[in-house]
Design an enzyme around this catalytic site. Structure first.
Site: not given
Ligand code: FAD
Length: 417
Positions: A13, A15-16, A170, A298
């Protein structure tokens, strides 16, 4: 025979959390394999702006190979992970390739939770990924064009947003503004339609203060958004939703901003799941009983060094990634791990042009209106990961703010019903 790739650290993953941990490990020369099903890193906080044609896709997604182009110890693999074995610390990719890690980092994010609501999966548009945003934006434009054809019968575009948290508020605010400012001019023969915002709780922006909630409620009402609070959605139909009190709201597009749960891949991984289908991690971000496994962002229920249960936010994910890199470096060099110390910068939400709420820092200093709007723009521009993304997003915001033009209202007709 299946290919096997072994690395010191495998991050699933990007993401952030995943990007942050890999970037900080790369600075220490640690070998990292980053696996993501997309070849880009997506910026979820701005997805609603893509769906409402305020900014373009390239402003919220950055190619992973570009992000890591200078990180020689990082290898990027674009593939869907189909299984994870947390005990063996292996990740199996869709083509059968097995990635084995000395240290496994799960940063898979979350996925939509329809809470078993009948019809939601078939008829509602979730808004949690770039694909979702593009599909929704395309459907909105498609419906406007369809309604325009039927202008004589005075159809407008009625949209229902389920969930009045930050994402729901939003998207509802941006849509209502689009209907008032843009649709009136671009589709002069068309009724403008109504945006409905529905939630089972009786306030908007649940985690915010009463003052911020009041401000958001007033602004949304000014924009013409109709609030239906205190009654949940019991069914989503092709032509609207039914509420728990038996009433029906008609609308041709239903947007689901109603909730999230941990990524499906966590379920079969052997890791114990807690609240929201996420993994309960120790304060040092490892999973008790699973040697060499970290779960971040997340995908995790994180309690920090001050015993605070942290929310699912971009800043939590990003900081947990950076912190995990320190602990992984300690693991690999014989040092001691430290509990995660989260720097709480606060919470904020955009309601519309010049209108936002911000509660900053641990003391939650409250701002509403233009100062909060500027804080929101500044924080989100800074969070974007590339210089060109920042420039592009700020340019698009300026156009959207100063004019009723939506140059980004060109979206592929994908996933239209
Ligand atoms: C619509 C929306 C608005 C938001 N607004 C805000 C905001 O204004 N401020 C704020 O602080 N937070 C906000 N958030 C929350 C924030 O975006 C999340 O908390 C953050 O993205 C979590 O980061 P992460 O790295 O845990 O997961 P993610 O950013 O979701 O990254 C997960 C990654 O895993 C990859 N992945 C998933 N499953 C698989 C798989 N089976 N195989 C390979 N890759 C996979 C995905 O492609 C993705 O790149 C918002 C969330 C959403 C949905």
């Amino acid at each position: 025979m299946a290919t096997t790739i072994s690395r010191q650290v495998v991050v699933v993953g990007a993401g952030f959390a995943g990007v942050a941990v890999a970037q900080h490990l790369a600075r220490k020369g640690i070998e990292v394999l980053v696996v993501d099903k997309n070849n880009y890193h997506q910026f979820q906080p701005l997805l609603y702006q893509v769906a409402t044609s305020q900014i373009g896709i390239s402003e919220v997604a950055r190619p992973l190979r570009g992000i890591f182009r200078r990180s020689r110890s990082v290898r990027v693999v674009v593939a869907e992970a189909s299984a994870v074995d947390a005990t063996a610390r292996t990740v199996t990719l869709a083509d059968g390739t097995v990635c084995h890690a000395q240290i496994l980092v799960m940063a898979l994010g979350a996925e939509v939770n329809f809470f078993g609501t009948p019809g939601a999966e078939e008829h509602a548009f979730p808004l949690y990924s770039l694909d979702d945003a593009a599909r929704l934006g395309s459907a909105l434009i498609g419906e406007l064009d369809r309604a325009d054809l039927a202008a004589d019968s005075a159809m407008g575009l009625d949209v229902i947003v389920v969930g009045a948290g930050a994402t729901g508020v939003e998207v509802a605010g941006a849509l209502a503004e689009n209907l008032q400012l843009v649709v009136r001019r671009v589709y002069p023969h068309q009724q403008t339609g109504t945006v409905h915002l529905v939630d089972m709780v009786d306030v908007v922006l649940g985690p915010f203060s009463a003052k911020s909630q009041r401000y958001a409620t007033e602004r949304l009402t000014d924009y013409g958004v109709r609030l239906h609070l205190g009654s949940g959605v019991t069914e989503v139909r092709p032509d609207g939703v039914t509420l728990a009190d038996g009433s029906v709201i008609e609308g041709r597009i239903v947007i689901w901003a109603g909730g999230l749960q941990g990524n499906a891949l966590l379920r079969g991984s052997g890791l114990p799941q807690g609240r929201g289908g996420r993994v309960d991690v120790a304060p040092d971000l490892t999973v008790p009983g699973f040697d060499g496994v970290y779960v971040l962002g997340d995908s995790a229920n994180i309690t920090d060094a001050k015993d605070r249960k942290l929310p699912q936010l971009g800043s939590v994910a990003q900081q947990s990634g950076k912190w995990a890199a320190r602990n992984i470096h300690a693991d690999l060099s014989g040092g001691a791990r430290a509990p995660f110390a989260y720097r709480d910068k606060g919470i904020m939400a955009m309601v519309g042009r010049g209108a936002a709420v911000a509660e900053l820092g641990t003391r939650r200093l409250q701002f509403q209106g233009p100062p909060a709007f500027l804080a929101w723009l500044g924080v989100h521009a800074a969070l974007l990961s590339g210089v060109w993304q920042r420039v592009g997003a700020v340019a698009s915001w300026s156009v959207a703010f100063l004019t009723s033009h939506r140059p980004q209202a060109v979206l592929p007709r994908i996933g239209q019903r």
